[in-house]
Design an enzyme around this catalytic site. Structure first.
Site, short mmCIF file in Angstrom:
data_model
loop_
_atom_site.label_atom_id
_atom_site.label_comp_id
_atom_site.label_asym_id
_atom_site.label_seq_id
_atom_site.Cartn_x
_atom_site.Cartn_y
_atom_site.Cartn_z
N GLU A 189 25.85 76.05 108.15
CA GLU A 189 25.01 75.31 109.61
C GLU A 189 25.71 76.33 110.78
O GLU A 189 25.21 76.46 111.97
CB GLU A 189 25.44 73.93 109.62
CG GLU A 189 24.43 73.24 108.44
CD GLU A 189 23.30 73.41 108.88
OE1 GLU A 189 22.70 73.94 110.12
OE2 GLU A 189 22.61 72.42 107.80
N GLU A 196 32.35 73.40 86.63
CA GLU A 196 34.30 72.61 87.50
C GLU A 196 35.51 72.01 85.95
O GLU A 196 36.07 72.60 86.92
CB GLU A 196 34.16 71.29 87.59
CG GLU A 196 33.78 69.90 86.68
CD GLU A 196 33.85 68.64 87.43
OE1 GLU A 196 34.31 67.74 87.23
OE2 GLU A 196 32.55 68.57 88.40
#
Length: 318
Positions: free
Chosen positions: A99, A130
């Site tokens: 963004e 992960e």
């Protein structure tokens, strides 16, 4: 310490059977009848529990302010901001990074999101990715992180090896490190420069940290990135004057900003925007000082992009 290790290895070596004590894994007594609630009761319960996100942000106000100041200082001196995470935490980091270019006209490399499993993990569950601290360290090496950069490790439960591996590698390279988790330090420690512990309590749906933990993480990242960009001069008043004018919506926003701030008509504002290479900040400087685009560019560069400082420094010809 090797790049793939963390100083808090004992806490991060928790087995599946011992992670139940973590705040994010506990059962919330307020939702013990979740499957029996009406739709309206569900909405009310979510609303009630989400109030805790505001309290968590308030409790971290000093740490967030320090994070903004240190990140702005780093970026001002040529550094970059990296968000590192897995699953929901990783996706939120990538989202915030993505963004920044349209909102603040930043180059894509300035704020980057690193997610365990790479781009495919954005749309497909890759939670197994992960568990490798060495992959986090490798990601930091591939990004060529340096002492001028800032690395934010995001992990709701605090134990994600990928994140700890990345932070350890970043710290070894001298980068500023920030840890964002929803568990207290007494449960999971982290050897970092800034600790953000956003304690929102157990989730309504036990262990589903995409809920309150995800919400408070998004809030914290909103504050960090926006606060940093404000300090970098990307904002005038409360207007995003460095917005990238890349589509009709953003062109309309740019024109409305110019009209509001200069009191020009829409046609005159459109001409001013074109004469400033569609850069709202430069257009405002040109209008308020009478300089041309090249002079305005130099003024902004001389004052680190700060519009107010550039205006104040301009000496009109006698």
């Amino acid at each position: 310490m090797s790049a793939g290790q963390s100083s808090d290895a004992p806490q991060n070596s928790l087995t599946l059977s011992t992670r139940g004590h973590l705040l994010t894994e506990q059962v919330n007594p307020a939702s013990d009848r979740l499957d029996q609630l009406s739709a309206l009761e569900l909405v009310d319960l979510f609303n009630q529990e989400d109030q805790r996100t505001l309290e968590a942000i308030a409790a971290n106000r000093d740490a967030l302010a320090e994070a903004i100041e240190r990140t702005a200082r780093a970026l001002r001196h040529g550094g970059r901001l990296f968000y590192v995470g897995a699953g929901t935490s990783g996706r939120l980091g990538v989202l915030d990074a993505a963004e920044c270019p349209p909102t603040f006209c930043t180059p894509p490399a300035l704020v980057q999101g690193i997610i365990a499993g790479g781009e495919s993990a954005l749309v497909r569950s890759s939670e197994d990715k992960e568990d490798r601290a060495e992959d986090g360290a490798t990601a930091i090496a591939q990004a060529q992180v340096t002492a001028t950069d800032v690395v934010v490790g995001i992990t709701a439960g605090g134990t994600t090896p990928f994140v700890h591996g990345a932070l350890a590698a970043a710290r070894q390279r001298g980068a500023t490190t920030i840890f964002l988790a929803c568990v207290p330090e007494s449960q999971v420690a982290a050897d970092v420069d800034i600790n953000l512990r956003l304690l929102v309590g157990p989730e309504i749906l036990a262990g589903s940290t995409r809920l309150k933990a995800g919400t408070v993480t998004k809030m914290a990242l909103n504050i960090l990135s926006t606060g940093t960009m404000v300090q970098l001069g990307k904002v005038y008043g409360n207007r995003m004057v460095d917005v990238a004018v890349t589509n009709q919506k953003l062109q309309d926003r740019a024109l409305r900003m110019l009209q509001d701030l200069t009191h020009l008509g829409r046609d005159a504002a459109a001409l001013l925007l074109e004469n400033s290479q569609r850069r709202v900040k430069l257009a405002l400087l040109m209008h308020w000082t009478g300089v041309d685009a090249a002079q305005g560019d130099r003024l902004l560069q001389d004052h680190q992009g700060q519009l107010r400082a550039a205006i104040a420094a301009h000496q009109p010809p006698s």
